[in-house]
Design a protein around this motif. Structure first.
Motif, PDB file in Angstrom:
ATOM      1  N   HIS A  90       0.817  -1.225   0.000  1.00 41.80           N
ATOM      2  CA  HIS A  90       0.000   0.000   0.000  1.00 41.80           C
ATOM      3  C   HIS A  90       0.848   1.271   0.000  1.00 41.80           C
ATOM      4  O   HIS A  90       0.335   2.346   0.246  1.00 41.80           O
ATOM      5  N   MET A  91       2.170   1.117  -0.229  1.00 42.64           N
ATOM      6  CA  MET A  91       3.067   2.260  -0.038  1.00 42.64           C
ATOM      7  C   MET A  91       3.581   2.784  -1.374  1.00 42.64           C
ATOM      8  O   MET A  91       4.480   2.207  -1.981  1.00 42.64           O
ATOM      9  N   PRO A  92       3.005   3.893  -1.853  1.00 44.96           N
ATOM     10  CA  PRO A  92       3.401   4.366  -3.179  1.00 44.96           C
ATOM     11  C   PRO A  92       4.624   5.276  -3.140  1.00 44.96           C
ATOM     12  O   PRO A  92       4.602   6.351  -2.560  1.00 44.96           O
ATOM     13  N   PHE A  93       5.684   4.813  -3.763  1.00 47.47           N
ATOM     14  CA  PHE A  93       6.867   5.658  -3.960  1.00 47.47           C
ATOM     15  C   PHE A  93       7.030   5.993  -5.446  1.00 47.47           C
ATOM     16  O   PHE A  93       8.028   6.571  -5.843  1.00 47.47           O
ATOM     17  N   GLU A  94       6.083   5.525  -6.250  1.00 49.44           N
ATOM     18  CA  GLU A  94       6.208   5.669  -7.700  1.00 49.44           C
ATOM     19  C   GLU A  94       4.993   6.332  -8.332  1.00 49.44           C
ATOM     20  O   GLU A  94       4.952   6.557  -9.523  1.00 49.44           O
ATOM     21  N   ASP A  95       3.964   6.617  -7.493  1.00 51.66           N
ATOM     22  CA  ASP A  95       2.693   7.116  -8.027  1.00 51.66           C
ATOM     23  C   ASP A  95       2.856   8.412  -8.805  1.00 51.66           C
ATOM     24  O   ASP A  95       2.431   8.532  -9.962  1.00 51.66           O
ATOM     25  N   ALA A  96       3.514   9.391  -8.191  1.00 51.52           N
ATOM     26  CA  ALA A  96       3.689  10.676  -8.873  1.00 51.52           C
ATOM     27  C   ALA A  96       4.597  10.497 -10.084  1.00 51.52           C
ATOM     28  O   ALA A  96       4.389  11.124 -11.128  1.00 51.52           O
ATOM     29  N   GLY A  97       5.586   9.594  -9.955  1.00 51.95           N
ATOM     30  CA  GLY A  97       6.492   9.319 -11.066  1.00 51.95           C
ATOM     31  C   GLY A  97       5.739   8.808 -12.283  1.00 51.95           C
ATOM     32  O   GLY A  97       6.022   9.188 -13.420  1.00 51.95           O
ATOM     33  N   LEU A  98       4.759   7.943 -12.055  1.00 53.89           N
ATOM     34  CA  LEU A  98       3.950   7.466 -13.173  1.00 53.89           C
ATOM     35  C   LEU A  98       3.254   8.632 -13.856  1.00 53.89           C
ATOM     36  O   LEU A  98       3.280   8.757 -15.083  1.00 53.89           O
ATOM     37  N   TYR A  99       2.653   9.484 -13.057  1.00 48.34           N
ATOM     38  CA  TYR A  99       1.909  10.607 -13.656  1.00 48.34           C
ATOM     39  C   TYR A  99       2.841  11.610 -14.328  1.00 48.34           C
ATOM     40  O   TYR A  99       2.441  12.302 -15.275  1.00 48.34           O
ATOM     41  N   LEU A 100       4.098  11.679 -13.876  1.00 48.71           N
ATOM     42  CA  LEU A 100       5.065  12.565 -14.548  1.00 48.71           C
ATOM     43  C   LEU A 100       5.298  12.118 -15.988  1.00 48.71           C
ATOM     44  O   LEU A 100       5.716  12.909 -16.834  1.00 48.71           O
ATOM     45  N   THR A 101       5.036  10.829 -16.271  1.00 41.44           N
ATOM     46  CA  THR A 101       5.267  10.336 -17.635  1.00 41.44           C
ATOM     47  C   THR A 101       4.122  10.692 -18.579  1.00 41.44           C
ATOM     48  O   THR A 101       4.219  10.446 -19.779  1.00 41.44           O
ATOM     49  N   ILE A 102       3.048  11.236 -18.065  1.00 38.12           N
ATOM     50  CA  ILE A 102       1.972  11.699 -18.947  1.00 38.12           C
ATOM     51  C   ILE A 102       2.362  13.108 -19.411  1.00 38.12           C
ATOM     52  O   ILE A 102       2.524  14.009 -18.585  1.00 38.12           O
ATOM     53  N   PRO A 103       2.549  13.281 -20.719  1.00 42.63           N
ATOM     54  CA  PRO A 103       3.170  14.518 -21.193  1.00 42.63           C
ATOM     55  C   PRO A 103       2.601  15.814 -20.612  1.00 42.63           C
ATOM     56  O   PRO A 103       3.365  16.694 -20.240  1.00 42.63           O
ATOM     57  N   ASP A 104       1.277  15.953 -20.524  1.00 38.15           N
ATOM     58  CA  ASP A 104       0.763  17.249 -20.077  1.00 38.15           C
ATOM     59  C   ASP A 104       0.061  17.177 -18.720  1.00 38.15           C
ATOM     60  O   ASP A 104      -0.750  18.029 -18.394  1.00 38.15           O
ATOM     61  N   ALA A 105       0.384  16.155 -17.927  1.00 35.82           N
ATOM     62  CA  ALA A 105      -0.258  16.055 -16.608  1.00 35.82           C
ATOM     63  C   ALA A 105       0.284  17.109 -15.651  1.00 35.82           C
ATOM     64  O   ALA A 105       1.424  17.548 -15.777  1.00 35.82           O
TER      65      ALA A 105
END
Ligand SMILES: Cc1ncc(C[n+]2csc(CCOP(=O)(O)OP(=O)(O)O)c2C)c(N)n1
Ligand SMILES: [Mg+2]
Lengths: 322, 284
Positions: free
Chosen positions: A128-143
């Motif tokens: 349940h511990m996200p250390f990658e959640d924001a990183g995933l969204y950083l890969t969306i070009p215009d997020a």
């Protein structure tokens, strides 16, 4: 943007998640397009209050995050403004293809709320511990990607999210965090907050790390070292202007995040610096490890995220200026 | 058929599991009591009677597997494994401590006897299907038991795994659907309903479905497992259970995760201890 700094390392009298909920309840009164979609975790962030206030615009999608994200995209296509919540691990990894294509690429305004960022997941443990959640969204070009620090900031930024036209992701601490800002403080998406002006090193932090950085700066000043502190609540778009300005003045940088350093705030900062102003940078955060179970304070020590860790990193960065 | 005497023994085992589960969660002070209690009886039957395993050799190739796809019920499995000889059960009184071997969600890397890592709902079922297929390819006849929550069954992945399992006729996979009627935000009826019911859904997916009217009755459970054995299809046992079963306060509240007061803890532990004492006396 206007703010008052409290920063006395005391527990925020209000739960951070209520910053989101309070802002939503106020906005939903006037804007009938706004809806909250939850994935059987409404009780965890007090979104049950949204359900009570606006039962017709609260939807529980059950434990089915990928579908919830797709539904949010479809609603956005009709002109609604959906906020979608799950724990960060699931709002990130489990619904990511939907977020990327049905949200990002399709350019629908979905506002994704991922709770329990990094070590704040504490006793819920590794899964349940996200250390990658924001990183995933950083890969969306215009997020737009946000890691907010306390109740006041979460409240203010939630109100700004609603004006964004594409997909956004905000990490939502639940509670038991430190208060940083005074009531009425206001923030702009994409504009970092210069909390301290120093001359020897610039610390760039967000979320729970803002308070840790404030503590680190107090310790550094006892050693005669003066540090700048930027609260970089928005990771993307990054406030490059403020970063470069402070990096120029201080000559070195420490990034501090409650996230993996290879795909988060530190890497965003590093990319900017290496392209525009190459300078020594030290990275505080999770260096390629999975999550684990335990009290948040133990986890902060284990992942090297405490004020002491930031202080040592600052000393190393200064050393490297040569 | 299991004899009545054996059923009494297994009921006693289930009560021991309940008491130890409470003690484990009490060591942390809060946790998923409800969803742990609803599966205590099925766990007692599996580990007390049905499953083939060896605590000395937890990775034995031909063991039966037990996968807690509803991974948050970890404490119930730890109580069961401890009482079955995998480790002294009091080692689990460290639930969620820093560096503990007993996190609330089951993790095969750190706990002896845990077969697969779960916690992200839906994932355990697919992995269990993979185990059944892997075993079949290696001519291993073991059974694979997987516990699935009725809230968990909201996940698309549950139905992807259900279609896969039926398509490949993985008859050694037995799904235990903990149909306790409640998920985190409330009743499944309110949060996300299951149309004609989970039994009807599994049937439509090509499964052998057995409804167990009282999924907290060892006797009914035992009869259902007996029937499952003769099926050429994968079997879904729809266990009609009660969230918090056996712990009055939890049965009443139906809470998903609970943080009882000190007084409430005392009451719950006392209730479980007294019940166990009574059962032991009756067994004499
Ligand atoms: C993919 C995923 N989404 C959300 C959660 C958070 N969560 C944990 S348990 C739970 C409710 C589970 O309800 P149910 O499956 O009925 O479990 P039970 O009633 O048996 O305890 C939720 C939403 C999770 N663990 N995994
Ligand atoms: Mg349930």
């Amino acid at each position: 943007m206007s703010y008052t700094l409290i920063g006395n390392h005391q527990k925020d009298p209000r739960a951070n998640c209520d910053g989101y909920v309070d802002a939503m309840i106020e906005m939903m009164k006037d804007d009938k397009r706004i809806v909250h979609i939850d994935c059987d975790l409404a009780a965890c962030i007090n979104a049950t209050r949204i359900q009570k206030a606006y039962p017709e615009r609260f939807f529980n999608a059950g434990i089915a995050e990928a579908n919830a994200m797709g539904v949010a995209a479809g609603m956005a296509a009709t002109g609604m403004i959906p906020f979608m919540h799950s724990f960060g691990v699931f709002a990130g990894r489990r619904a990511f293809d939907q977020a990327f294509l049905a949200g990002g690429y399709s350019h629908w305004p979905i506002h994704v709320i991922g709770s329990d960022p990094g070590v704040t997941a504490a006793f819920n443990g590794a899964t349940h511990m996200p250390f990658e959640d924001a990183g995933l969204y950083l890969t969306i070009p215009d997020a737009v990607v946000i890691d907010s620090a306390d109740y006041v900031q979460t409240y203010a930024l939630t109100k700004k999210l609603v004006k964004q036209e594409g997909i956004t992701y905000m990490r939502l601490i639940r509670k038991d965090h430190k208060q940083v800002y005074g009531d009425g403080s206001d923030f702009e998406i994409g504009k970092g907050v210069l909390l301290k002006q120093g001359s020897d090193v610039t610390i760039v932090a967000s979320g729970i790390m803002v308070n840790n950085a404030l503590e680190a700066i107090e310790k550094l000043s006892l050693e005669g070292i003066s540090a700048s502190l930027i609260d970089m609540h928005t990771w993307k778009p990054l406030d490059e202007k403020l970063l470069l300005e402070q990096a120029q003045i201080t000559g070195c940088v420490v990034s501090a995040e409650n996230h993996l350093v290879n795909c988060g705030l530190g890497s965003m900062v590093a990319q900017c610096l290496s392209e525009k102003l190459p300078l020594p940078q030290e990275f505080i955060g999770n260096h390629s490890r999975y999550g684990k179970c335990g009290p948040q304070s133990d986890l902060e020590k284990d992942y090297g995220m405490t004020a002491e860790d930031i202080m040592e990193a600052a000393l190393r960065a200064i050393d490297r200026k040569g | 058929m299991i004899e009545d005497k054996r059923i009494r023994e297994l009921e006693l085992f289930a009560q021991e599991i309940r008491l130890e589960t409470l003690k484990i969660i009490h060591s942390r002070g809060n946790g998923h009591i409800g969803g742990s209690m609803s599966i205590a009886d099925a766990l007692a039957l599996l580990y007390g009677e049905i499953m083939h395993y060896d605590p000395k050799e937890p990775l034995m190739k031909d063991r039966d597997w037990c996968v807690l796809s509803k991974g948050h019920a970890g404490p119930a499995l730890y109580a069961t494994l401890g009482l079955s000889g995998y480790f002294p059960v009091n080692e689990a009184y460290t639930l969620n401590d820093f560096n503990t071997r007993f996190p609330s969600h089951t993790d095969h890397l750190i706990t002896k006897g845990v077969d697969l890592t779960t916690g992200s709902l839906g994932q355990g079922f697919s992995q269990a299907a993979g185990v059944a297929l892997g075993n079949r390819l290696q001519s291993i006849e073991s059974d694979v038991y997987v516990f699935i929550g009725d809230g968990e069954a909201d996940e698309g992945q549950i139905w992807e795994a259900a279609q896969f399992t039926a398509h490949y006729k993985l008859k050694h996979l037995i799904a235990l659907i903990d149909n306790n009627g409640r998920q985190l935000d409330g009743s499944c009826e309110e949060v996300m309903s299951h149309g004609k019911g989970l039994g009807a859904k599994f049937e439509a997916f090509g499964w052998n479905v057995i409804e167990v009217q009282d999924g907290n009755s060892i006797k009914e459970l035992a009869a259902a497992f007996e029937k499952a054995r003769s099926s050429e299809l994968p079997t879904a046992l729809i266990l009609h259970t009660i969230k918090g079963k056996g712990v009055s306060l939890m049965e009443k509240s139906g809470a998903h995760s609970a943080k009882p007061s000190a007084a409430e803890w005392e009451q719950m532990l006392k209730e479980a201890e007294e019940k166990l004492m009574t059962m032991k006396e009756q067994a004499l």
